[in-house]
Design an enzyme around this catalytic site. Structure first.
Site, mmCIF file in Angstrom:
data_model
loop_
_atom_site.group_PDB
_atom_site.id
_atom_site.type_symbol
_atom_site.label_atom_id
_atom_site.label_comp_id
_atom_site.label_asym_id
_atom_site.label_seq_id
_atom_site.Cartn_x
_atom_site.Cartn_y
_atom_site.Cartn_z
ATOM 1 N N PHE A 231 -14.050 3.252 3.534
ATOM 2 C CA PHE A 231 -13.014 2.494 2.839
ATOM 3 C C PHE A 231 -12.525 3.343 1.675
ATOM 4 C CE2 PHE A 231 -10.884 -0.736 0.389
ATOM 5 C CZ PHE A 231 -10.232 -1.428 1.399
ATOM 6 N N VAL A 232 -11.220 3.574 1.628
ATOM 7 C CA VAL A 232 -10.661 4.469 0.614
ATOM 8 C C VAL A 232 -9.724 3.715 -0.330
ATOM 9 C CG1 VAL A 232 -10.920 6.589 1.958
ATOM 10 C CG2 VAL A 232 -8.830 5.232 2.217
ATOM 11 N N ASP B 177 -5.558 1.655 10.282
ATOM 12 C CA ASP B 177 -6.979 1.323 10.390
ATOM 13 C C ASP B 177 -7.212 0.715 11.775
ATOM 14 O OD1 ASP B 177 -9.586 0.929 9.324
ATOM 15 O OD2 ASP B 177 -9.095 -1.125 8.771
ATOM 16 N N GLY C 135 0.780 -1.251 0.000
ATOM 17 C CA GLY C 135 0.000 0.000 0.000
ATOM 18 C C GLY C 135 0.802 1.287 0.000
HETATM 19 P P1 IMP Z 1 -4.579 -2.105 10.036
HETATM 20 O O1 IMP Z 1 -6.017 -2.497 10.168
HETATM 21 O O2 IMP Z 1 -4.301 -0.805 10.744
HETATM 22 O O3 IMP Z 1 -3.687 -3.214 10.475
HETATM 23 O O4 IMP Z 1 -4.334 -1.827 8.503
HETATM 24 C C1 IMP Z 1 -3.915 -2.841 7.683
HETATM 25 C C2 IMP Z 1 -3.830 -2.483 6.227
HETATM 26 O O5 IMP Z 1 -5.139 -2.545 5.718
HETATM 27 C C3 IMP Z 1 -3.331 -1.115 5.834
HETATM 28 O O6 IMP Z 1 -1.923 -1.012 5.796
HETATM 29 C C4 IMP Z 1 -3.917 -1.019 4.441
HETATM 30 O O7 IMP Z 1 -3.085 -1.657 3.495
HETATM 31 C C5 IMP Z 1 -5.230 -1.757 4.590
HETATM 32 N N1 IMP Z 1 -6.358 -0.820 4.749
HETATM 33 C C6 IMP Z 1 -6.956 -0.388 5.869
HETATM 34 N N2 IMP Z 1 -7.957 0.475 5.600
HETATM 35 C C7 IMP Z 1 -7.968 0.581 4.249
HETATM 36 C C8 IMP Z 1 -8.773 1.341 3.330
HETATM 37 O O8 IMP Z 1 -9.677 2.132 3.680
HETATM 38 N N3 IMP Z 1 -8.488 1.163 2.023
HETATM 39 C C9 IMP Z 1 -7.506 0.342 1.561
HETATM 40 N N4 IMP Z 1 -6.734 -0.372 2.378
HETATM 41 C C10 IMP Z 1 -6.963 -0.253 3.712
HETATM 42 MG MG MG Z 2 -0.597 -1.238 3.876
#
Ligand code: IMP
Ligand code: MG
Length: 182
Positions: free
Chosen positions: A157-158, A108, A49
């Site tokens: 969600f982006v 997230d 990402g």
């Molecule tokens: P975490 O939930 O903070 O562990 O995030 C994990 C990963 O989920 C992030 O590094 C992103 O790659 C992906 N992610 C979380 N929210 C979004 C979103 O809104 N769009 C796209 N990818 C997301």
């Molecule tokens: Mg990521």
């Protein structure tokens, strides 16, 4: 593979334009260039990402630095987090010789970065900070705060600017809200 019409139909609205993103990244680059002057600096990005953010961010850093990548997976597909964080690729540097900045696309639930930060701290970097392009604080499932968040967003969600939905949309030059209604 979805077709172009389907793809465009899912782009609900642009949240941050290319210019808005550029301006924020410029500021962050200036801050890092001042704060880390004459210090051994290593920027570590979390793939996939953060690849677009890293590419633009590192070019706004005007001091010597090394750049490296890790791969941490917590989403298998779609918009649902599985909760598992799997580090599938690691940095090669001995990070005890560096001030480290993790360059992340979005926080997230916080699970990915918490796991990555814990792993990196065990290796005793000179310092460790986190810069994230986007922050969704309302979605946190574990306690975690970035040292710098360029944009704070609500629970949407982006997509775009490196962020995907099922691996599509990373190449959009802006950040958009994904339409989950259809
Ligand atoms: P975490 O939930 O903070 O562990 O995030 C994990 C990963 O989920 C992030 O590094 C992103 O790659 C992906 N992610 C979380 N929210 C979004 C979103 O809104 N769009 C796209 N990818 C997301
Ligand atoms: Mg990521």
């Amino acid at each position: 593979m979805i077709n172009t019409e389907e793809m465009n139909g899912k782009i609900k609205r642009v949240i941050f334009s290319e210019n808005e993103i550029k301006a924020k990244i410029h500021e962050a680059g200036e801050w890092v260039s001042m704060e880390y002057k004459d210090k051994p600096l290593l920027l570590i990005s979390i793939l996939n990402g953060a690849f677009v953010f890293m590419a633009d961010f590192c070019r706004e850093v005007k001091i010597p630095c090394e750049i490296s990548f890790m791969c941490a997976k917590s989403y298998y597909s779609g918009t649902v987090s599985t909760g598992d964080v799997n580090i599938t690729m690691d940095v090669t540097q001995d990070i005890s010789r560096y001030h480290v900045i993790i360059v992340e696309d979005i926080i997230d639930t916080g699970r990915t970065l918490k796991a990555v930060v814990e792993k990196l701290k065990e290796r005793n970097p000179l310092s460790l900070k986190v810069i994230t392009l986007l922050d969704k604080p309302s979605r946190r499932l574990v306690e975690f705060e970035a040292d710098k968040a360029l944009f704070t967003i609500p629970d949407h969600f982006v997509i775009g600017y490196g962020l995907d939905c099922a691996e599509i949309y990373r190449n959009l030059p802006y950040i958009a809200e994904y339409d989950e209604s259809r």
